[in-house]
Each structure stands twice: as C-alpha cells, then as structure tokens.
Design a protein around this motif. Sequence first.
Motif, short mmCIF file in Angstrom:
data_model
loop_
_atom_site.label_atom_id
_atom_site.label_comp_id
_atom_site.label_asym_id
_atom_site.label_seq_id
_atom_site.Cartn_x
_atom_site.Cartn_y
_atom_site.Cartn_z
N ALA A 67 28.43 34.67 36.54
CA ALA A 67 27.38 35.60 36.11
C ALA A 67 26.86 35.23 34.73
CB ALA A 67 27.92 37.03 36.11
N GLN A 68 27.77 34.82 33.83
CA GLN A 68 27.35 34.44 32.48
C GLN A 68 26.50 33.17 32.50
OE1 GLN A 68 28.20 36.32 29.54
NE2 GLN A 68 28.63 37.76 31.18
N ALA A 69 26.86 32.21 33.36
CA ALA A 69 26.05 31.01 33.50
C ALA A 69 24.66 31.36 34.00
CB ALA A 69 26.74 30.02 34.45
N GLY A 70 24.59 32.31 34.92
CA GLY A 70 23.30 32.78 35.39
C GLY A 70 22.48 33.40 34.28
N HIS A 71 23.12 34.18 33.41
CA HIS A 71 22.43 34.77 32.25
C HIS A 71 21.86 33.66 31.36
CE1 HIS A 71 23.79 38.64 33.35
NE2 HIS A 71 24.89 38.72 32.64
N GLY A 72 22.70 32.65 31.09
CA GLY A 72 22.26 31.58 30.21
C GLY A 72 21.05 30.84 30.77
N ALA A 73 21.09 30.53 32.05
CA ALA A 73 19.96 29.86 32.68
C ALA A 73 18.71 30.72 32.60
CB ALA A 73 20.30 29.55 34.14
N SER A 131 21.09 14.57 28.13
CA SER A 131 19.63 14.39 28.15
C SER A 131 18.93 15.50 28.92
CB SER A 131 19.28 13.04 28.78
OG SER A 131 19.60 13.03 30.17
N GLY A 132 19.70 16.34 29.60
CA GLY A 132 19.14 17.44 30.38
C GLY A 132 19.68 18.77 29.92
N PRO A 133 19.35 19.85 30.65
CA PRO A 133 19.84 21.18 30.30
C PRO A 133 21.37 21.26 30.42
CG PRO A 133 17.97 21.30 31.80
CD PRO A 133 18.40 19.88 31.78
N VAL A 134 21.97 21.95 29.48
CA VAL A 134 23.42 22.18 29.49
C VAL A 134 23.69 23.64 29.17
CG1 VAL A 134 25.68 21.52 28.56
CG2 VAL A 134 23.83 19.82 28.65
N LEU A 135 24.53 24.27 29.95
CA LEU A 135 25.02 25.61 29.65
C LEU A 135 26.41 25.45 29.04
CD1 LEU A 135 23.93 27.42 32.94
CD2 LEU A 135 22.72 27.37 30.74
N TRP A 136 26.51 25.75 27.75
CA TRP A 136 27.76 25.58 27.02
C TRP A 136 28.55 26.89 27.06
CZ3 TRP A 136 28.92 20.74 25.70
CH2 TRP A 136 27.88 19.83 25.46
N LEU A 137 29.81 26.81 27.46
CA LEU A 137 30.68 27.98 27.58
C LEU A 137 31.56 28.13 26.35
CD1 LEU A 137 31.90 27.43 31.26
CD2 LEU A 137 29.87 28.69 30.49
N ASN A 138 31.77 29.36 25.93
CA ASN A 138 32.62 29.64 24.78
C ASN A 138 34.05 29.17 25.06
OD1 ASN A 138 34.15 30.79 22.70
ND2 ASN A 138 32.93 32.65 22.64
N ALA A 171 35.29 41.58 25.10
CA ALA A 171 34.84 42.57 24.14
C ALA A 171 33.31 42.61 24.05
CB ALA A 171 35.42 42.25 22.77
N PRO A 172 32.75 43.81 23.80
CA PRO A 172 31.29 43.91 23.65
C PRO A 172 30.77 42.99 22.56
CG PRO A 172 32.29 46.09 23.77
CD PRO A 172 33.41 45.10 23.64
N GLY A 173 29.63 42.36 22.84
CA GLY A 173 29.01 41.48 21.86
C GLY A 173 29.55 40.07 21.84
N SER A 174 30.52 39.77 22.69
CA SER A 174 31.08 38.42 22.72
C SER A 174 30.01 37.42 23.13
CB SER A 174 32.25 38.34 23.72
OG SER A 174 33.31 39.19 23.34
N CYS A 175 29.92 36.32 22.40
CA CYS A 175 29.02 35.23 22.78
C CYS A 175 29.71 34.41 23.86
CB CYS A 175 28.70 34.35 21.59
SG CYS A 175 27.82 35.19 20.26
N THR A 176 29.07 34.26 24.99
CA THR A 176 29.71 33.59 26.12
C THR A 176 29.08 32.26 26.49
OG1 THR A 176 28.35 34.84 27.67
CG2 THR A 176 30.53 35.75 27.13
N VAL A 177 27.76 32.16 26.37
CA VAL A 177 27.05 30.96 26.80
C VAL A 177 25.93 30.65 25.81
CG1 VAL A 177 25.66 29.87 28.62
CG2 VAL A 177 27.50 31.46 29.25
N VAL A 178 25.77 29.38 25.49
CA VAL A 178 24.58 28.89 24.78
C VAL A 178 23.77 28.07 25.77
CG1 VAL A 178 23.68 27.40 22.95
CG2 VAL A 178 25.65 28.89 22.51
N ALA A 179 22.50 28.42 25.92
CA ALA A 179 21.62 27.75 26.87
C ALA A 179 20.85 26.64 26.16
CB ALA A 179 20.65 28.77 27.47
N ASP A 180 21.22 25.42 26.47
CA ASP A 180 20.67 24.24 25.81
C ASP A 180 19.75 23.51 26.79
OD1 ASP A 180 20.21 21.96 24.36
OD2 ASP A 180 22.30 21.28 24.34
N HIS A 181 18.47 23.43 26.45
CA HIS A 181 17.47 22.74 27.27
C HIS A 181 16.71 21.79 26.36
CE1 HIS A 181 13.83 22.01 29.62
NE2 HIS A 181 14.44 22.51 30.68
#
Length: 240
Positions: free
Chosen positions: A167-173, A148-155, A225-235
């Motif tokens: 650092a990646q979680a910080g990027h997502g936020a 029901s709240g924000p979620v940072l989803w990790l690859n 690797a460059p371009g890797s998707c690491t986090v989806v920021a779900d709010h």
Amino acid sequence: MTSNDTPVSESPFHNGPTDRDQAPQFVLPLVLHLEKTDPPARTDALRTAARAVLTILSDERSLGDGEWAAAMRDWQDARIRKVVRRARGAEWRKAAALDGITVTGEDGAEVRVFPPIPLDGWPKELAKLQVSGTDLEDPEPPAAPDLSGPVLWLNPEVDMSAGKTMAQAGHGAQLAWWELSDAERKAWREAGFPLSVATPGPERWRELTASGLPVVRDAGFTEIAPGSCTVVADHPALRR
C-alpha cells in the motif's frame, strides 16, 4: 492491509480545495494473488502493486467522463486510502470477475486493482478476503534498482508487513504521478510504468527525505506511528 498517506501536495485531479479529513472517505482496493504453494516474491509484489495504482490512475475509465472517473475524483479529494487483501483459488477467481484491472509483475506477481469504494461499501467477494497474513519473502536478493528510472525508496528503519508495504509503494507511485507533467505521465505510461523498489542505507535515506522528492507520511492507523515517513518517490523528471 489498510494504509493512508499525508500527501505533500494536492492532487491535480481533485475537484477543488477540500478538507481531506472531512471529505467522504473512499478506499482503493487491491487484491494480491497468493497461492500457498507458489507465493510471489516480495519485491515483485511491491513493484506490481505500485504499477497497479498507476495503471488505474491513467486508465481511460478513470478520466474525464469515464465510468470510474467520479469515484476516482471523490477518492482523491479525501485521503488516498488503500487496502491490500489476499486471495487464492476460488476467492481469486471471484475477485478477478469483478470490474477492475489485473497487473502482472516481472516475476509473475499478480495484483488486481478495483475502482475506489466507500469505506463501508465493500463488495461481498472482497469483504471476506483476509487483510493480515500477507507475509512474503524474496527467494534471492533483489537486483540493484535501476537508478536511471523511477525508484520507490523504502524507509530502512520502519518494519512493515508485505501488505502494508504494498500500500505504501502504491502511495509513493501516486505522489510521483501527481507531480509529473502531462507529457511525463504519458511517457511513463507508454513505457509500461517501469519502476524499481529498493531499501537504501540509513544515511542515503536521510538524504532522500531532504531532497525535495515526494515523501509518503503514514497516518498511523496500522502498524507504524503517525507521521512516519515510509517511501520516497524518486522519478528522473523530479530530480531536476
């Protein structure tokens, strides 16, 4: 651990259209308090790093004509680089004495975030801190994320150290913060920046990356690797 992202959208806080690679590069330093005898849980460290980034983004000193505002704008005009280092004992006390903000996690993790600095402009108290070796574990399986709240989803298919993942979680936020309205940012801040960090299954991950939510794509300078998707920021405000 150093990390960069390739944002899916421009920051609403930048000065104007810029070539992010040609602009002067700054870095946001984060320091994790890591004592040998009492290390923080990995998931709590990830949540706390993300909340630390949100805290400095929304701090009065980072906005308008605040004392950190120029550095924050310069940093967001370029790549949103972040470096996570670790400190214990006297090192932590020295880092804590520098201008910055310490954020404490739900389970006691401590992360101190500092105003952005030029890539070669590290204060001596932070320059000597270790980047590698930030290996953390969860002593118990993390609780299920609060959907029901924000979620940072990790690859689930990318293996990263704890420092890199922080650092990646910080990027997502930060990408979620950029996408929100002023009213939505205000509500999140006043609630204390609640958020979850979780790793979905591969099928759910594919759905998330195609959902239109903000996605962090790493520049590939370290670990992956460059371009890797690491986090989806779900709010919740971005799901509509």
